[in-house]
Design an enzyme around this catalytic site. Sequence first.
Site, PDB file in Angstrom:
ATOM      1  N   GLU A 186       5.174 -11.163  13.958  1.00  0.00           N
ATOM      2  CA  GLU A 186       4.750 -11.844  15.179  1.00  0.00           C
ATOM      3  C   GLU A 186       5.077 -13.338  15.077  1.00  0.00           C
ATOM      4  OE1 GLU A 186       0.772 -10.911  16.175  1.00  0.00           O
ATOM      5  OE2 GLU A 186       0.881 -11.892  18.128  1.00  0.00           O
ATOM      6  N   ARG A 202       0.812  -1.223   0.000  1.00  0.00           N
ATOM      7  CA  ARG A 202       0.000   0.000   0.000  1.00  0.00           C
ATOM      8  C   ARG A 202       0.843   1.269   0.000  1.00  0.00           C
ATOM      9  NH1 ARG A 202      -2.247  -3.924   2.430  1.00  0.00           N
ATOM     10  NH2 ARG A 202      -1.264  -3.398   4.411  1.00  0.00           N
TER      11      ARG A 202
HETATM   12  P1  AMP Z   1       4.760  -3.011  11.199  1.00  0.00           P
HETATM   13  O1  AMP Z   1       5.980  -3.622  10.562  1.00  0.00           O
HETATM   14  O2  AMP Z   1       4.266  -3.799  12.387  1.00  0.00           O
HETATM   15  O3  AMP Z   1       4.956  -1.548  11.526  1.00  0.00           O
HETATM   16  O4  AMP Z   1       3.588  -3.116  10.135  1.00  0.00           O
HETATM   17  C1  AMP Z   1       3.509  -2.176   9.108  1.00  0.00           C
HETATM   18  C2  AMP Z   1       3.177  -2.815   7.787  1.00  0.00           C
HETATM   19  O5  AMP Z   1       2.117  -3.741   7.900  1.00  0.00           O
HETATM   20  C3  AMP Z   1       2.719  -1.745   6.820  1.00  0.00           C
HETATM   21  O6  AMP Z   1       3.286  -2.029   5.533  1.00  0.00           O
HETATM   22  C4  AMP Z   1       1.213  -1.840   6.821  1.00  0.00           C
HETATM   23  O7  AMP Z   1       0.695  -1.743   5.508  1.00  0.00           O
HETATM   24  C5  AMP Z   1       0.898  -3.188   7.433  1.00  0.00           C
HETATM   25  N1  AMP Z   1       0.001  -3.113   8.601  1.00  0.00           N
HETATM   26  C6  AMP Z   1       0.323  -3.416   9.877  1.00  0.00           C
HETATM   27  N2  AMP Z   1      -0.727  -3.302  10.687  1.00  0.00           N
HETATM   28  C7  AMP Z   1      -1.757  -2.888   9.917  1.00  0.00           C
HETATM   29  C8  AMP Z   1      -3.135  -2.578  10.183  1.00  0.00           C
HETATM   30  N3  AMP Z   1      -3.667  -2.674  11.403  1.00  0.00           N
HETATM   31  N4  AMP Z   1      -3.900  -2.177   9.147  1.00  0.00           N
HETATM   32  C9  AMP Z   1      -3.377  -2.076   7.902  1.00  0.00           C
HETATM   33  N5  AMP Z   1      -2.097  -2.362   7.590  1.00  0.00           N
HETATM   34  C10 AMP Z   1      -1.287  -2.763   8.583  1.00  0.00           C
END
Ligand code: AMP
Length: 178
Positions: A101, A64
């Site tokens: 996770e 995205r």
């Molecule tokens: P993180 O690595 O945990 O910061 O997760 C970020 C990545 O996962 C980004 O590329 C987001 O598009 C996706 N992502 C994580 N959590 C969500 C969420 N609750 N809703 C939408 N996209 C998420």
Amino acid sequence: MRAMDVGRLSTLVRDVPGFPVPEVTFKDITPLLADPAALRLAVEMIAAPFEDSGVTMVAGIEARGFVLAPAVALVLGSGFVPLRKPGKLPYSSRKEEYQLEYGLDALEIHVDGVAPHDRVLLVDDVIATGGTARAGVTLIRGLDAELVGMAVLIELTFLGGREALDGVDLHSILTYDS
Ligand code: AMP
């Protein structure tokens, strides 16, 4: 005067509980992307803090981040570079793994995606735990480019992504604390 405000932007983010796994509430930005005024405002607000930063490249994170980053690049008059999931880039690439996770994921960048003279803005839709963003930061800095900052549409503050990025200039448009 803005045709619409940030408050209306947040009404166009749809919560989808239980996607893609039961414990996650997915922030679905497709209603926002479908609304011309909201799409324009979101892109302009992401770009605004970096308008005088001399950005030469906007790096977008698959998937995205790819929707927003090229539009931000047009506003800033810069180029676009994709940070992709493993095995998708055709040319020589560098890989950075990060923890999910359950298990590992990774991002890749072409070896010539950014260069030492580049000033790079990293863009994604959502920052959650910050693991994905940190991998992007490592890839950009690993090619000796200057990381000017990171911009996201949505920051899930309760997951601590900002802290995980220690020191990166992070700007978010919408924040959620639960
Ligand atoms: P993180 O690595 O945990 O910061 O997760 C970020 C990545 O996962 C980004 O590329 C987001 O598009 C996706 N992502 C994580 N959590 C969500 C969420 N609750 N809703 C939408 N996209 C998420």
